[in-house]
Design a protein around this motif. Structure first.
Motif, PDB file in Angstrom:
ATOM      1  N   PRO A  51       0.827  -1.213   0.000  1.00 25.87           N
ATOM      2  CA  PRO A  51       0.000   0.000   0.000  1.00 25.87           C
ATOM      3  C   PRO A  51       0.858   1.257   0.000  1.00 25.87           C
ATOM      4  CG  PRO A  51       0.115  -0.926   2.200  1.00 25.87           C
ATOM      5  CD  PRO A  51       0.799  -1.915   1.293  1.00 25.87           C
ATOM      6  N   PHE A  52       0.291   2.339  -0.497  1.00 20.43           N
ATOM      7  CA  PHE A  52       0.966   3.629  -0.466  1.00 20.43           C
ATOM      8  C   PHE A  52       0.627   4.366   0.820  1.00 20.43           C
ATOM      9  CE2 PHE A  52       0.903   2.871  -5.059  1.00 20.43           C
ATOM     10  CZ  PHE A  52       2.204   3.200  -5.395  1.00 20.43           C
ATOM     11  N   VAL A  53       1.605   5.126   1.316  1.00 18.78           N
ATOM     12  CA  VAL A  53       1.375   5.975   2.491  1.00 18.78           C
ATOM     13  C   VAL A  53       1.981   7.345   2.221  1.00 18.78           C
ATOM     14  CG1 VAL A  53       1.325   4.066   4.147  1.00 18.78           C
ATOM     15  CG2 VAL A  53       3.504   5.196   3.616  1.00 18.78           C
ATOM     16  N   PHE A  54       1.419   8.357   2.884  1.00 19.14           N
ATOM     17  CA  PHE A  54       2.049   9.673   2.915  1.00 19.14           C
ATOM     18  C   PHE A  54       3.125   9.656   3.992  1.00 19.14           C
ATOM     19  CE2 PHE A  54      -2.173  11.001   1.263  1.00 19.14           C
ATOM     20  CZ  PHE A  54      -1.737  11.609   0.095  1.00 19.14           C
ATOM     21  N   ALA A  55       4.154  10.445   3.800  1.00 22.04           N
ATOM     22  CA  ALA A  55       5.177  10.621   4.827  1.00 22.04           C
ATOM     23  C   ALA A  55       5.488  12.099   4.955  1.00 22.04           C
ATOM     24  CB  ALA A  55       6.449   9.845   4.470  1.00 22.04           C
ATOM     25  N   ALA A  56       5.480  12.597   6.189  1.00 18.30           N
ATOM     26  CA  ALA A  56       5.762  14.011   6.440  1.00 18.30           C
ATOM     27  C   ALA A  56       6.249  14.169   7.872  1.00 18.30           C
ATOM     28  CB  ALA A  56       4.525  14.874   6.204  1.00 18.30           C
ATOM     29  N   HIS A  57       7.033  15.215   8.102  1.00 19.43           N
ATOM     30  CA  HIS A  57       7.488  15.505   9.460  1.00 19.43           C
ATOM     31  C   HIS A  57       6.305  15.990  10.285  1.00 19.43           C
ATOM     32  CE1 HIS A  57       9.792  17.175  12.806  1.00 19.43           C
ATOM     33  NE2 HIS A  57      10.789  16.429  12.375  1.00 19.43           N
ATOM     34  N   GLU A  58       6.309  15.611  11.542  1.00 18.24           N
ATOM     35  CA  GLU A  58       5.181  15.954  12.424  1.00 18.24           C
ATOM     36  C   GLU A  58       4.945  17.456  12.504  1.00 18.24           C
ATOM     37  OE1 GLU A  58       7.926  15.584  16.488  1.00 18.24           O
ATOM     38  OE2 GLU A  58       6.412  14.076  16.030  1.00 18.24           O
ATOM     39  N   ASN A  59       5.997  18.267  12.336  1.00 16.28           N
ATOM     40  CA  ASN A  59       5.822  19.723  12.389  1.00 16.28           C
ATOM     41  C   ASN A  59       4.939  20.231  11.252  1.00 16.28           C
ATOM     42  OD1 ASN A  59       7.492  19.779  14.605  1.00 16.28           O
ATOM     43  ND2 ASN A  59       9.336  20.354  13.452  1.00 16.28           N
ATOM     44  N   LEU A  60       5.002  19.566  10.107  1.00 19.35           N
ATOM     45  CA  LEU A  60       4.199  19.989   8.964  1.00 19.35           C
ATOM     46  C   LEU A  60       2.765  19.480   9.048  1.00 19.35           C
ATOM     47  CD1 LEU A  60       6.673  19.497   5.949  1.00 19.35           C
ATOM     48  CD2 LEU A  60       6.186  21.574   7.259  1.00 19.35           C
ATOM     49  N   LEU A  61       2.509  18.568   9.971  1.00 20.45           N
ATOM     50  CA  LEU A  61       1.176  17.984  10.084  1.00 20.45           C
ATOM     51  C   LEU A  61       0.331  18.623  11.179  1.00 20.45           C
ATOM     52  CD1 LEU A  61       2.190  14.246   9.620  1.00 20.45           C
ATOM     53  CD2 LEU A  61       0.734  15.574   8.062  1.00 20.45           C
ATOM     54  N   GLU A  62       0.844  19.702  11.781  1.00 20.03           N
ATOM     55  CA  GLU A  62       0.118  20.344  12.879  1.00 20.03           C
ATOM     56  C   GLU A  62      -1.238  20.868  12.434  1.00 20.03           C
ATOM     57  OE1 GLU A  62       2.746  23.293  14.381  1.00 20.03           O
ATOM     58  OE2 GLU A  62       4.008  21.857  15.480  1.00 20.03           O
ATOM     59  N   LYS A  63      -1.340  21.307  11.173  1.00 21.57           N
ATOM     60  CA  LYS A  63      -2.615  21.825  10.662  1.00 21.57           C
ATOM     61  C   LYS A  63      -3.398  20.756   9.900  1.00 21.57           C
ATOM     62  CE  LYS A  63      -1.003  26.599  10.205  1.00 21.57           C
ATOM     63  NZ  LYS A  63      -0.829  27.753   9.278  1.00 21.57           N
TER      64      LYS A  63
END
Length: 286
Positions: A164-176
């Motif tokens: 499966p595909f997943v998104f990956a991002a740093h937690e700081n960018l996911l605050e919103k």
């Protein structure tokens, strides 16, 4: 004319180097050069243009390679028929899509020597489309590729795994939230013209990113994940690739997409490997 010389010629055409071909064949460079000159004398034709460095195949040389490949394959079939044990034996060239080789090749090497001791394997990595064409032309005996657009009828295939595909991002960018990141964040896209890249592009269409949003295309998974780890943007990749490079602070989020990356083992339907396809798939962790 011995088929050994033809095998050497095919090897030179595969690696495009006399030096590398000699190393892989366990010969000295001078011995290989003499073998090729002898083959030219037997055939009465120049197979290599030696006015350039490294020497390259002439049109006649390319034609000989094209005819030699199926002939050598038939020779291997005859040898296979004569083996009462049914064990796979001989020399085989396998291809791995680069993004999967890092995970599957070590697993294969650990098991192949024990379970197929009479088989000698050589490997190369590359893009799925290129590997598929090499299998079709006989330059590879089999390959592990990403099936993004369906396979030609000439190929026999076995699914090794679905990822499966997943998104990956740093937690700081996911605050919103992820939706804000999809709209405003920089998207690091793995090569859109590759098997993985085409699937990613297909999935991303469903999220309808604004026209002004920025996308950066890179050809290296590790580089993409390093950029994500630095908080420069987000990506979408198969889950195992994200997990391999994910560091503390980077989150993996289910892409909620029905599409999955399908890794398949492919070979020509008339290949002697077809009889051993399930065994090979097992060695690859299927």
């Amino acid at each position: 004319m011995h088929t050994r010389s033809l095998r050497s010629l095919v090897k030179v055409s595969q690696v495009d180097s006399f030096t590398e071909a000699a190393e892989q064949l366990g010969m000295t460079l001078s011995a290989l050069s003499m073998q090729m000159k002898s083959l030219e004398n037997v055939l009465g034709a120049e197979l290599f243009d030696r006015s350039v460095r490294p020497p390259r195949l002439t049109p006649i040389g390319r034609a000989i390679v094209k005819e030699a490949i199926p002939m050598l394959r038939h020779e291997e079939k005859l040898s296979e028929i004569c083996r009462p044990s049914g064990d796979l034996a001989g020399n085989f060239r396998l291809g791995f899509v680069t993004t999967a080789a890092v995970r599957l090749l070590p697993m294969f090497l650990r098991s192949a020597n024990k379970k197929m001791p009479r088989a000698v394997f050589e490997f190369e990595t590359g893009l799925s489309a290129n590997l598929e064409q090499k299998v079709l032309s006989g330059l590879l005996d089999a390959a592990v590729i990403t099936d993004a657009n369906g396979l030609p009828n000439q190929l026999s295939s076995q699914v090794l795994r679905q990822e499966p595909f997943v998104f990956a991002a740093h937690e700081n960018l996911l605050e919103k939230g992820l939706n804000n990141l999809l709209s405003e964040g920089v998207f690091f896209h793995f090569m859109p013209d590759t098997g993985i890249g085409k699937l990613i592009a297909r999935v991303m269409l469903d999220f309808e990113r604004p026209a002004h949003s920025k996308t950066v295309v890179l050809d290296n998974l590790e580089a993409i994940m390093e950029c994500v780890s630095a908080g420069l943007g987000f990506t979408m990749l198969p889950a195992p690739d994200v997990e391999r490079y994910r560091v503390s602070g980077v989150e993996a989020i289910d892409a909620q997409a029905s599409l999955q990356r399908e890794l398949v083992l492919v070979m020509l339907r008339e290949s002697i490997l077809v009889r051993h396809r399930t065994d090979l798939a097992t060695l690859l962790g299927s």
